[in-house]
Design a protein around this motif. Structure first.
Motif, PDB file in Angstrom:
ATOM      1  N   MET A  20       1.832  -4.349  -0.686  1.00 10.14           N
ATOM      2  CA  MET A  20       1.391  -5.274  -1.730  1.00 10.14           C
ATOM      3  C   MET A  20       1.529  -6.735  -1.304  1.00 10.14           C
ATOM      4  O   MET A  20       1.115  -7.635  -2.039  1.00 10.14           O
ATOM      5  N   GLU A  53      -1.491   2.357  -5.230  1.00  5.10           N
ATOM      6  CA  GLU A  53      -2.936   2.143  -5.138  1.00  5.10           C
ATOM      7  C   GLU A  53      -3.517   1.827  -6.510  1.00  5.10           C
ATOM      8  O   GLU A  53      -4.359   0.934  -6.647  1.00  5.10           O
ATOM      9  N   ILE A  56      -2.551  -1.769  -7.519  1.00  4.08           N
ATOM     10  CA  ILE A  56      -3.350  -2.749  -6.790  1.00  4.08           C
ATOM     11  C   ILE A  56      -4.761  -2.808  -7.364  1.00  4.08           C
ATOM     12  O   ILE A  56      -5.293  -3.885  -7.622  1.00  4.08           O
ATOM     13  N   HIS A  59      -4.811  -4.593 -10.755  1.00  3.38           N
ATOM     14  CA  HIS A  59      -4.686  -6.038 -10.686  1.00  3.38           C
ATOM     15  C   HIS A  59      -5.945  -6.676 -10.120  1.00  3.38           C
ATOM     16  O   HIS A  59      -6.310  -7.779 -10.511  1.00  3.38           O
TER      17      HIS A  59
END
Length: 64
Positions: A20, A53, A56, A59
């Motif tokens: 990340m 995953e 991510i 976001h």
């Protein structure tokens, strides 16, 4: 629907932080706030790779 745990890849907090591109403390904050699901093994946490995953992707979609 239950998944077979042998199909789940668990990552350490350090591995999640690398993926990340954040600090380990940020990962711990995400875990403790419930934003990032994790399993506790003794004194350490393991995070399912699929959860990283998904976080991510979630976001990324919030930005665009």
């Amino acid at each position: 629907m239950a998944r077979d745990l042998s199909d789940v890849k668990f990552l350490t907090v350090a591995e999640v932080a690398d993926m990340m591109r954040v600090s380990k403390m940020t990962v711990y904050r995400l875990v403790h706030s419930g934003e990032l699901p994790a399993i506790r093994f003794g004194r350490s946490f393991r995070v399912p790779e699929s959860a990283v995953e998904a976080a991510i992707e979630g976001h990324i979609s919030d930005v665009g």
